[in-house]
Design a protein around this motif. Sequence first.
Motif, mmCIF file in Angstrom:
data_model
loop_
_atom_site.group_PDB
_atom_site.id
_atom_site.type_symbol
_atom_site.label_atom_id
_atom_site.label_comp_id
_atom_site.label_asym_id
_atom_site.label_seq_id
_atom_site.Cartn_x
_atom_site.Cartn_y
_atom_site.Cartn_z
ATOM 1 N N LEU A 101 0.822 -1.205 0.000
ATOM 2 C CA LEU A 101 0.000 0.000 0.000
ATOM 3 C C LEU A 101 0.861 1.262 0.000
ATOM 4 C CD1 LEU A 101 -2.868 -0.960 2.466
ATOM 5 C CD2 LEU A 101 -2.898 -0.940 -0.023
ATOM 6 N N VAL A 102 1.916 1.250 0.777
ATOM 7 C CA VAL A 102 2.819 2.403 0.796
ATOM 8 C C VAL A 102 3.537 2.524 -0.546
ATOM 9 C CG1 VAL A 102 4.820 3.435 1.919
ATOM 10 C CG2 VAL A 102 3.114 2.234 3.291
ATOM 11 N N LEU A 130 0.112 0.107 -11.144
ATOM 12 C CA LEU A 130 -0.797 -0.917 -11.655
ATOM 13 C C LEU A 130 -0.372 -2.307 -11.190
ATOM 14 C CD1 LEU A 130 -2.150 -0.955 -15.300
ATOM 15 C CD2 LEU A 130 -1.454 -3.057 -14.189
ATOM 16 N N CYS A 131 0.908 -2.594 -11.260
ATOM 17 C CA CYS A 131 1.412 -3.893 -10.801
ATOM 18 C C CYS A 131 1.239 -4.047 -9.293
ATOM 19 C CB CYS A 131 2.886 -4.055 -11.176
ATOM 20 S SG CYS A 131 3.186 -4.268 -12.941
ATOM 21 N N THR A 132 1.337 -2.945 -8.560
ATOM 22 C CA THR A 132 1.159 -3.012 -7.117
ATOM 23 C C THR A 132 -0.281 -3.338 -6.759
ATOM 24 O OG1 THR A 132 2.919 -1.372 -6.834
ATOM 25 C CG2 THR A 132 1.515 -1.788 -4.939
ATOM 26 N N VAL A 133 -1.231 -2.837 -7.554
ATOM 27 C CA VAL A 133 -2.635 -3.205 -7.348
ATOM 28 C C VAL A 133 -2.795 -4.716 -7.484
ATOM 29 C CG1 VAL A 133 -4.970 -2.996 -8.287
ATOM 30 C CG2 VAL A 133 -3.538 -0.969 -8.071
ATOM 31 N N ALA A 134 -2.136 -5.298 -8.489
ATOM 32 C CA ALA A 134 -2.171 -6.752 -8.654
ATOM 33 C C ALA A 134 -1.479 -7.450 -7.488
ATOM 34 C CB ALA A 134 -1.514 -7.143 -9.977
ATOM 35 N N LEU A 135 -0.367 -6.879 -7.011
ATOM 36 C CA LEU A 135 0.353 -7.457 -5.872
ATOM 37 C C LEU A 135 -0.522 -7.477 -4.628
ATOM 38 C CD1 LEU A 135 2.996 -8.442 -4.507
ATOM 39 C CD2 LEU A 135 3.573 -6.028 -4.142
ATOM 40 N N ILE A 136 -1.269 -6.404 -4.402
ATOM 41 C CA ILE A 136 -2.165 -6.348 -3.244
ATOM 42 C C ILE A 136 -3.203 -7.463 -3.323
ATOM 43 C CG2 ILE A 136 -3.978 -4.972 -2.149
ATOM 44 C CD1 ILE A 136 -2.342 -2.475 -3.000
ATOM 45 N N ALA A 137 -3.758 -7.679 -4.516
ATOM 46 C CA ALA A 137 -4.750 -8.745 -4.687
ATOM 47 C C ALA A 137 -4.139 -10.108 -4.395
ATOM 48 C CB ALA A 137 -5.309 -8.709 -6.112
ATOM 49 N N VAL A 145 -5.780 9.228 -7.798
ATOM 50 C CA VAL A 145 -6.714 9.688 -6.762
ATOM 51 C C VAL A 145 -7.537 8.525 -6.235
ATOM 52 C CG1 VAL A 145 -8.673 11.199 -6.268
ATOM 53 C CG2 VAL A 145 -6.852 11.982 -7.774
ATOM 54 N N TYR A 146 -8.035 7.660 -7.127
ATOM 55 C CA TYR A 146 -8.890 6.551 -6.711
ATOM 56 C C TYR A 146 -8.145 5.562 -5.830
ATOM 57 C CZ TYR A 146 -11.534 8.205 -10.800
ATOM 58 O OH TYR A 146 -12.206 8.981 -11.714
ATOM 59 N N ASN A 147 -6.919 5.260 -6.180
ATOM 60 C CA ASN A 147 -6.188 4.216 -5.455
ATOM 61 C C ASN A 147 -6.076 4.480 -3.956
ATOM 62 O OD1 ASN A 147 -5.817 2.581 -7.671
ATOM 63 N ND2 ASN A 147 -3.794 3.360 -8.163
ATOM 64 N N MET A 201 -11.514 -7.989 7.238
ATOM 65 C CA MET A 201 -10.759 -6.860 6.746
ATOM 66 C C MET A 201 -10.028 -7.279 5.488
ATOM 67 S SD MET A 201 -11.514 -4.589 8.850
ATOM 68 C CE MET A 201 -10.399 -3.352 8.208
ATOM 69 N N VAL A 202 -10.407 -6.702 4.348
ATOM 70 C CA VAL A 202 -9.668 -7.000 3.129
ATOM 71 C C VAL A 202 -8.457 -6.110 3.013
ATOM 72 C CG1 VAL A 202 -11.680 -7.807 1.888
ATOM 73 C CG2 VAL A 202 -11.089 -5.395 1.779
ATOM 74 N N GLY A 203 -8.292 -5.167 3.938
ATOM 75 C CA GLY A 203 -7.093 -4.354 3.964
ATOM 76 C C GLY A 203 -5.968 -5.139 4.606
ATOM 77 N N PRO A 204 -4.779 -4.574 4.594
ATOM 78 C CA PRO A 204 -3.602 -5.304 5.012
ATOM 79 C C PRO A 204 -3.471 -5.462 6.515
ATOM 80 C CG PRO A 204 -2.973 -3.094 4.455
ATOM 81 C CD PRO A 204 -4.442 -3.228 4.137
ATOM 82 N N ASP A 205 -4.325 -4.778 7.324
ATOM 83 C CA ASP A 205 -4.134 -4.867 8.747
ATOM 84 C C ASP A 205 -4.703 -6.151 9.337
ATOM 85 O OD1 ASP A 205 -6.523 -3.750 7.884
ATOM 86 O OD2 ASP A 205 -7.000 -2.974 9.867
#
Length: 309
Positions: A33-34, A82-89, A256-258, A298-302
């Motif tokens: 995320l960072v 864009l690749c980081t969005v895929a990495l998060i998934a 902005v969206y991310n 929580m679908v976030g990283p925490d």
Amino acid sequence: MAIFTGPAIVLNATVIVVTLMHRQLRQPLNYALVNMAVADLGAALTGGVLSVVNNAVGYFSMGRVGCVMEGFSVSLFGITSLCTVALIAVERMFVVCKPLGQISFQSKHAAGGVALCWLWSLGWNTPPLFGWGRYELEGVGTSCAPDWHSRDPRNVSYILCYFALCFAIPFALILGSYAKLLWTLRQVSKMGCMEGGAVARAEASVARMVVLMVLTFLGSWLPYASLALLVVHNPDVTISPLVGTVPVYLAKSSTVYNPLIYIFLNKQFRSYAVPFLLCGQNPWASEEDEEENQTTIMVGPDNNRVSPK
């Protein structure tokens, strides 16, 4: 562009600052995320600010060398994001579904994923600097990007590879990872492991978030990728500069969206970022306290797993 660029700089810079300020946020599942905030901030500062300036003067004012530098920088940051969005998934899928068994997610895994995003982006945005593909003016002529219009076989082959490896593969990873995650939650829900329909509510919440993430991704990047493929497939197609510019700005609007979707909808980051932005005030404080007494996912990283709270 100013409307998109200003908030993008503020939001992404806030994520970076609060992460540096609070040690609680510096955990492996937050690295991606960072990293996304860093990449989006770079894209906003290079692509967004320069687009605002060049649109104001009415033409690209930095010359040929400036065009190549801007095209390379924006593409590097954009594809990294864009690749980081895929990495998060992928990370969320691994943490929730555990396809490799009880393997803990550590700092080395997170750092490796972040490094791969940058190396992948660098590897596919460097070739135009050495003759395979090139960076050219796009749309109304106030920004630069990989040249979608040239009929040169080297350029066409580069664009096709670029599309497949920098858009299609990340999108496939996003769809596959979130599909696996939702399927796992469905199986848990069927097992009835939690009382009161908690898993079903969690599943619905995750499903809504996943749909939002995928639709935002498609809304930002699909028009840009589709226009590029259309021009490559039919170089004689007539597209007005204004119409050609809209997909460019949609792609840049992802900066902005991310942070809004992936970070400010994440309770852990929000609890630190909102007070930072609002001088100590947090309108969501009471709502977050109430959530502590409910079972959530929580679908976030925490907290990327189903857990009673």
